[in-house]
Write an enzyme that holds these catalytic residues in place. Sequence first.
Site, short mmCIF file in Angstrom:
data_model
loop_
_atom_site.label_atom_id
_atom_site.label_comp_id
_atom_site.label_asym_id
_atom_site.label_seq_id
_atom_site.Cartn_x
_atom_site.Cartn_y
_atom_site.Cartn_z
N GLY A 30 0.82 -1.21 0.00
CA GLY A 30 0.00 0.00 0.00
C GLY A 30 0.85 1.25 0.00
N ASN A 31 0.30 2.33 -0.49
CA ASN A 31 1.05 3.59 -0.54
C ASN A 31 0.14 4.79 -0.74
OD1 ASN A 31 0.81 3.40 -3.62
ND2 ASN A 31 2.11 1.65 -3.16
N SER A 47 9.91 2.47 -0.61
CA SER A 47 9.65 1.04 -0.83
C SER A 47 10.19 0.22 0.34
CB SER A 47 10.34 0.62 -2.12
OG SER A 47 10.15 -0.76 -2.34
N GLY A 48 9.41 -0.76 0.79
CA GLY A 48 9.92 -1.75 1.72
C GLY A 48 10.16 -1.27 3.15
N SER A 81 7.18 0.98 -5.33
CA SER A 81 7.21 0.38 -6.68
C SER A 81 6.05 0.86 -7.54
CB SER A 81 7.19 -1.15 -6.57
OG SER A 81 6.10 -1.56 -5.79
N ASP A 82 5.07 1.52 -6.94
CA ASP A 82 3.95 2.06 -7.72
C ASP A 82 4.14 3.53 -8.10
OD1 ASP A 82 2.17 -0.27 -7.69
OD2 ASP A 82 2.09 0.07 -5.53
N HIS A 101 -3.00 3.68 -3.12
CA HIS A 101 -3.16 2.31 -3.62
C HIS A 101 -3.08 1.34 -2.45
CE1 HIS A 101 -2.93 -1.31 -5.88
NE2 HIS A 101 -1.65 -1.53 -5.64
N HIS A 103 -4.15 -3.06 -1.33
CA HIS A 103 -4.70 -4.36 -1.73
C HIS A 103 -5.76 -4.75 -0.71
CE1 HIS A 103 -0.71 -5.42 -4.00
NE2 HIS A 103 -1.43 -4.52 -4.64
N ASP A 126 -23.59 9.15 -2.64
CA ASP A 126 -23.03 10.41 -2.13
C ASP A 126 -21.55 10.52 -2.49
OD1 ASP A 126 -25.41 10.96 -0.81
OD2 ASP A 126 -24.67 10.35 1.17
N HIS A 166 -6.04 -6.99 -9.57
CA HIS A 166 -5.01 -6.32 -8.79
C HIS A 166 -5.63 -5.68 -7.56
CE1 HIS A 166 -1.38 -3.33 -8.92
NE2 HIS A 166 -1.59 -3.84 -7.73
N TYR A 220 -24.65 20.31 -0.23
CA TYR A 220 -24.22 20.10 1.16
C TYR A 220 -23.09 21.08 1.49
CZ TYR A 220 -23.36 17.55 5.43
OH TYR A 220 -23.22 17.22 6.73
ZN ZN Z 1 -0.64 -3.25 -6.03
#
Ligand code: ZN
Length: 230
Positions: A30-31, A47-48, A81-82, A101, A103, A126, A166, A220
């Site tokens: 995730g990032n 990363s990592g 890595s993304d 991002h 998973h 909404d 993915h 709103y």
């Molecule tokens: Zn991914």
Amino acid sequence: MDEAIQAVRDDVAALHSELVRYGLVIWTGGNVSGRVPGTDLFVIKPSGVRYDDLTPENMILCDLDGNVVPGSQGSERSPSSDTAAHAYVYRHMPEVGGVVHTHSTYACAWAARGEEIPCVITGMADEFGGPIPVGPLAIIGDDSIGQGIVETLQNHRSRAVLMQNHGPFTIGVTAKDAVKAAVMCEDVARTIHISRQLGEPIPIPPEMIDRYFDRYQNVYGQSTDDRRDK
Ligand SMILES: [Zn+2]
């Protein structure tokens, strides 16, 4: 400009704890990234690095081609890595100030089946203004993921896309807004999955979805950072 960069470093580092809080990530997956306003730069997770060890100092400053800014704080590490996918989104969607991002389990379960999440909950109308769409199966490591995100979300109300086989990518006007979209995406993926186990959810008519979305987003009348706080 240093102040603006520091503010985004602080923001992006802190927002990663929300992914943990809401159970959207495991291990170092995730990032979150955030654009530095008024520049061609963004800040992203290294990363990592474990979530407990993320700090403003080890966030990584990149240009909009996804290259680490040489000599910047944290530049001895590799960015997520993304990063190429995030950079592609910032290059092609100038209104986007944050990208996330994960998973997360239920959103990935929908992505694995390549099925969009239907809009059958008013809170989803909404927040997303309709179904959460599926993007293409894409190669990791080049522009394919970024292209798939942009092609799917341009001209779409949803701030979330399920990349096929993915997982979810979300966008927002700020990094916080994109994190909120990631949290809400997983929430509706879970709720509607459970609803499916009980029978067929009742669709909301498109004109009603329009009314919910317009009221929530416009009438709103709150800033995006506050728009889920009703
Ligand atoms: Zn991914």
